[in-house]
Design a protein around this motif. Structure first.
Motif, PDB file in Angstrom:
ATOM      1  N   ARG A  53     -26.366  -5.757 -26.920  1.00 49.59           N
ATOM      2  CA  ARG A  53     -25.132  -5.247 -26.314  1.00 49.59           C
ATOM      3  C   ARG A  53     -24.511  -4.144 -27.158  1.00 49.59           C
ATOM      4  O   ARG A  53     -24.393  -4.304 -28.388  1.00 49.59           O
ATOM      5  CB  ARG A  53     -24.111  -6.389 -26.140  1.00 49.59           C
ATOM      6  CG  ARG A  53     -24.530  -7.447 -25.131  1.00 49.59           C
ATOM      7  CD  ARG A  53     -23.535  -8.587 -25.104  1.00 49.59           C
ATOM      8  NE  ARG A  53     -23.477  -9.258 -26.403  1.00 49.59           N
ATOM      9  CZ  ARG A  53     -24.303 -10.235 -26.771  1.00 49.59           C
ATOM     10  NH1 ARG A  53     -25.260 -10.649 -25.960  1.00 49.59           N
ATOM     11  NH2 ARG A  53     -24.188 -10.792 -27.963  1.00 49.59           N
ATOM     12  N   VAL A  55     -21.487  -2.066 -28.836  1.00 49.51           N
ATOM     13  CA  VAL A  55     -20.187  -2.472 -29.354  1.00 49.51           C
ATOM     14  C   VAL A  55     -19.195  -1.341 -29.115  1.00 49.51           C
ATOM     15  O   VAL A  55     -19.425  -0.200 -29.537  1.00 49.51           O
ATOM     16  CB  VAL A  55     -20.256  -2.804 -30.851  1.00 49.51           C
ATOM     17  CG1 VAL A  55     -18.865  -3.161 -31.381  1.00 49.51           C
ATOM     18  CG2 VAL A  55     -21.231  -3.952 -31.104  1.00 49.51           C
ATOM     19  N   ASP A 127     -19.800  -5.712 -26.073  1.00 47.75           N
ATOM     20  CA  ASP A 127     -18.902  -6.474 -26.926  1.00 47.75           C
ATOM     21  C   ASP A 127     -17.784  -5.534 -27.363  1.00 47.75           C
ATOM     22  O   ASP A 127     -18.021  -4.347 -27.633  1.00 47.75           O
ATOM     23  CB  ASP A 127     -19.629  -7.004 -28.155  1.00 47.75           C
ATOM     24  CG  ASP A 127     -20.597  -8.134 -27.822  1.00 47.75           C
ATOM     25  OD1 ASP A 127     -20.304  -8.910 -26.888  1.00 47.75           O
ATOM     26  OD2 ASP A 127     -21.646  -8.233 -28.488  1.00 47.75           O
ATOM     27  N   ASN A 152     -19.063  -9.550 -23.053  1.00 47.01           N
ATOM     28  CA  ASN A 152     -19.533 -10.823 -23.596  1.00 47.01           C
ATOM     29  C   ASN A 152     -18.549 -11.405 -24.587  1.00 47.01           C
ATOM     30  O   ASN A 152     -18.280 -12.607 -24.575  1.00 47.01           O
ATOM     31  CB  ASN A 152     -20.887 -10.612 -24.277  1.00 47.01           C
ATOM     32  CG  ASN A 152     -21.323 -11.807 -25.098  1.00 47.01           C
ATOM     33  OD1 ASN A 152     -21.664 -12.848 -24.568  1.00 47.01           O
ATOM     34  ND2 ASN A 152     -21.298 -11.642 -26.425  1.00 47.01           N
ATOM     35  N   ALA A 153     -18.003 -10.561 -25.471  1.00 51.89           N
ATOM     36  CA  ALA A 153     -17.134 -11.061 -26.538  1.00 51.89           C
ATOM     37  C   ALA A 153     -16.054 -10.045 -26.854  1.00 51.89           C
ATOM     38  O   ALA A 153     -16.273  -8.833 -26.773  1.00 51.89           O
ATOM     39  CB  ALA A 153     -17.947 -11.366 -27.799  1.00 51.89           C
ATOM     40  N   LEU A 273     -19.999 -11.240 -33.491  1.00 54.71           N
ATOM     41  CA  LEU A 273     -20.855 -10.532 -32.544  1.00 54.71           C
ATOM     42  C   LEU A 273     -22.202 -11.227 -32.367  1.00 54.71           C
ATOM     43  O   LEU A 273     -22.816 -11.143 -31.297  1.00 54.71           O
ATOM     44  CB  LEU A 273     -21.079  -9.097 -33.020  1.00 54.71           C
ATOM     45  CG  LEU A 273     -19.858  -8.179 -33.037  1.00 54.71           C
ATOM     46  CD1 LEU A 273     -20.217  -6.833 -33.649  1.00 54.71           C
ATOM     47  CD2 LEU A 273     -19.291  -7.995 -31.637  1.00 54.71           C
TER      48      LEU A 273
END
Length: 288
Positions: A53, A55, A127, A152-153, A273
Motif C-alpha cells: 500500500r 503511504v 495507508d 487500510n490504516a 503500518l
C-alpha cells in the motif's frame, strides 16, 4: 470595563503562535511547492509485495507537503514504501503555510489526492500518516466521504482528535467579543480544532472510528499544543493508543519534535503500518 480591543490582539497572536509551533519554518519557495522529484511523490513508484500500500502523508496546521516530512518521508522510503504527500487547506494569498481552510473542504482535497495515488500505483488501498490536524482531518474523509473503502490504516502523530484547549487558553475566547468570529473568518481550521467546536462535535458523534480501518495514535505527554494530550486518543475497535514515554521514558519530544525528527516515533509508525513485522520500540530505536 476591559479594553477588549487591545487585549484581543495578543490573545489571538498567542493562539496563532502556539499553532504555528507545530511546523518548522518554510523552506525556499521552490522546495515548498512539491516534494523533491528524486524523493517521494514519485508516481512511477510501484508498491512491493512487502509493502503493498502507498503511504500518504498529511501535514499539520501551518504545514506543507515538504517541510512537515523532511524526516519521516525519507525514513519510510529507505524501508521500501511508496510515499506521497499533499498540500491542503490553502488560503488565498497565503503561500507555504497551509492547513488553514475549513477542515471539511480539506478532507475533500485528501479524498481527491488518495484517488490520484491509488490510480497511479494500482493499489486497492492506501495507508495514511498525519501529524497534528493531519492525523485528525482524515477521519472526516473516512467517516463522511467514503474513505473507509480506500484506506487500510490511519496513523495519527499527536493528532487533535477531540480538539485542543491550548492549555486552557481557548476557554478565554468567550471573554473577548469578536475573537471567535475572527478565528472562524480568518483561519477556519483553527476554529474547527478548538475543543467543543461544531466541526469536532459532528466528527465524533456516534463514535470515533469506522469499521474496516486500523487506527493508531502516537502521543507525547509533553505536547504543549494539543492539550490535554489524552484527548488525542481514540475509542473503538481496531484502535491502538501509544504514549511515546511508555516506549522510551527519556524521550522529551513535544508536539513539533514528535512529528518532525523523532525516530522513536518513526519506528512506531512503521510498526503501525506493518504490524505483522513489528519490532519492539525502545529508546534504542533512535539508531535503527
Amino acid at each position: 470595563m476591559l479594553p477588549w480591543k487591545r487585549v484581543l490582539r495578543p490573545v489571538i497572536a498567542l493562539l496563532l503562535t502556539a499553532a504555528i509551533a507545530t511546523l518548522p519554518a518554510a523552506t525556499t519557495a521552490q522546495a515548498a511547492t512539491a516534494a523533491p522529484s528524486s524523493g517521494w511523490n514519485n508516481y512511477s513508484c510501484q508498491p512491493s509485495t512487502a509493502h503493498p500500500r502507498p503511504v500518504v502523508l498529511v501535514h499539520g496546521t501551518f504545514g506543507n507537503s515538504v517541510d512537515n516530512w523532511l524526516g519521516l518521508a525519507p525514513y519510510l522510503m529507505k524501508r521500501g514504501y511508496c510515499v506521497f504527500s499533499l498540500d491542503y487547506g490553502q488560503l488565498p494569498g497565503v503561500p507555504f503555510f497551509h492547513g488553514l481552510g475549513p477542515i471539511e473542504k480539506s478532507a475533500g482535497q485528501l479524498d481527491a489526492f488518495v484517488d490520484k495515488v491509488l490510480a497511479a500505483t494500482g493499489a486497492a488501498e492506501a495507508d495514511l500518516v498525519g501529524h497534528s490536524q493531519g492525523g485528525m482531518m482524515p477521519r472526516y474523509y473516512l467517516k463522511f466521504l467514503g474513505g473507509a473503502a480506500e484506506v487500510n490504516a490511519l496513523v495519527g502523530i499527536a493528532p487533535d482528535n477531540h480538539g485542543t484547549t491550548l492549555s486552557g487558553l481557548t476557554r478565554l475566547l468567550p471573554y473577548f467579543p469578536g475573537a471567535e468570529d475572527l478565528l472562524s473568518t480568518a483561519t477556519p481550521a483553527l476554529a474547527d480544532q478548538i475543543a467543543g467546536s461544531a466541526f469536532l462535535t459532528k466528527l465524533n458523534a456516534g463514535g470515533d472510528t469506522v469499521p474496516g480501518v486500523r487506527y493508531t495514535v502516537i502521543a507525547t505527554k509533553y505536547d504543549q499544543v494539543v492539550t490535554p494530550y489524552r484527548s488525542q486518543y481514540l475509542d473503538g475497535p481496531d484502535v491502538r493508543n501509544v504514549l511515546l514515554q511508555d516506549l522510551c521514558p527519556v524521550d522529551f519530544s513535544e508536539h513539533l519534535a514528535i512529528g518532525l525528527f523523532d525516530r522513536i516515533a518513526f519506528h512506531e509508525v512503521v510498526n503501525a503500518l506493518d504490524p505483522a513485522r513489528a519490532r519492539p520500540t525502545t529508546c534504542a530505536s533512535v539508531f535503527s
